[in-house]
Design an enzyme around this catalytic site. Structure first.
Site, short mmCIF file in Angstrom:
data_model
loop_
_atom_site.label_atom_id
_atom_site.label_comp_id
_atom_site.label_asym_id
_atom_site.label_seq_id
_atom_site.Cartn_x
_atom_site.Cartn_y
_atom_site.Cartn_z
N SER A 158 0.84 -1.20 0.00
CA SER A 158 0.00 0.00 0.00
C SER A 158 0.88 1.25 0.00
CB SER A 158 -0.93 -0.07 1.22
OG SER A 158 -1.85 0.99 1.18
N LYS A 176 -4.93 3.23 -3.33
CA LYS A 176 -4.34 2.60 -2.15
C LYS A 176 -5.30 2.62 -0.96
CE LYS A 176 -0.23 1.66 -4.01
NZ LYS A 176 0.25 0.31 -4.32
#
Ligand code: HXC
Length: 290
Positions: A158, A176
């Site tokens: 992420s 993300k």
């Protein structure tokens, strides 16, 4: 009476061959961060299948990875676009054919570039969301049966961009944020099957494609704003990966492990230096994109 004994060292997470007999499936495995995550797994005994779009790059990375440990097997799965779940499913099947199983999944394939809203077309926004978010979903879909069979674990790569509003990163921040949501929900749904799902959120990491794309020419400035006064290393991310896949991380599920030297708490992001002058200049240019 201590709780731990010597078996903590000989049989626990801090031993050679920790991942002997395990297989990792890594999208973006030829890329700067995910390749080093894979290197650590290989050195600790795992085999791996790495997935990429570019054949030459993926083949070369697989060869290099295989050379890290005598007996290691690394399969190159190239010409695969994570936006296509069918291609990914074929890749996962091939990994199982060649390596016997999949225990660990790293969803690391990502796309990024700097663009302000006025120059970010709808197609550009969806390209990044499709690679980063839909591609992550597709990766788990393709590997699900193996993860279930082997009580495996997932790591999504992420970012910290969506913890605050980072200019020029609308597309990646949105993608993300979705990846974090995906991981959290999978952690709760798949936990009862013995599958753990976590994210690693890297901060500014030295010698990566991300840094050269996002902070060209200002890398030293970025490092000086990190509380620990350095950029991260790819090994920092590899170490977090080993922890999450190891028995030491066995009770960690639905976690977002930020590995950024404390950088996001400072909150200036990569655009701090030029803000808001650069953003205003872009908005005033005559090339608005739909
Ligand atoms: C504005 C851009 C652009 C740019 C591409 N586009 N680059 N728009 N500024 N610099 C637009 C294109 O014009 C097009 O929109 C749309 O994006 C799709 O581009 P294509 O090249 O046709 O698509 P595709 O081949 O799928 O490329 C995907 C990509 C590309 C994401 C756009 O950059 C890519 O393949 N990147 C892969 C490698 C990569 O980015 N690695 C970085 C990982 S680092 P139009 O409107 O013209 O059709 C990373 C770090 C994240 O992810 C975390 C940071 C902290």
């Amino acid at each position: 009476m201590p709780t731990l004994d010597q078996s903590y060292v000989t049989k626990g997470s801090w031993r050679p061959d920790l991942f002997k007999g395990k297989v990792a499936f890594v999208t973006g495995g030829a890329g700067s961060i995910c390749k080093v995550q894979t290197e650590a797994l290989i050195l600790l005994g795992a085999n791996a299948a790495i997935v990429g779009r570019n054949k030459e790059k993926t083949d070369a990375a697989a060869k290099e990875l295989e050379g890290l440990r005598p007996g290691a097997k690394v399969v190159s799965l190239s010409n695969i676009d994570v936006r296509d779940v069918k291609q990914l499913t074929e890749a996962a099947n091939k990994a199982v054919q060649e390596l016997g199983r999949i225990d660990f999944v790293i969803a690391g394939a990502a796309g990024n570039f700097l663009s302000d809203f006025t120059h970010l077309s709808s197609n550009a926004f969806s390209s990044v969301v499709n690679i980063d978010l839909i591609g992550s979903f597709n990766t788990v879909k393709a590997c699900f049966e193996q993860l279930k069979k082997n009580k495996g674990a997932i790591i999504f790569v992420s970012a910290t961009l969506h913890y605050y509003g980072v200019p020029y990163q609308i597309h990646v921040g949105a993608a993300k944020a979705g990846v974090d949501a995906l991981s959290n929900a999978l952690a709760t749904e798949l936990g009862p099957l013995g599958i753990r799902s976590n994210c690693i959120a890297p901060g500014p990491i030295a010698d990566t494609e991300g840094m050269s794309r996002l902070a060209p020419g200002v890398i030293d400035q970025v490092a000086s704003k990190v509380p620990v006064q350095r950029l991260g290393s790819k090994q920092d991310i590899a170490d977090a990966t080993v922890y999450l896949f190891s028995p030491a991380g066995n009770f960690v599920n639905g976690e977002i492990l930020v590995v950024d030297g404390g950088a996001w708490h400072i909150g200036q992001g990569i655009a701090g230096a030029g803000y808001p002058v650069n953003v205003k200049r872009n908005q005033e240019s005559k090339t608005f994109k739909l």
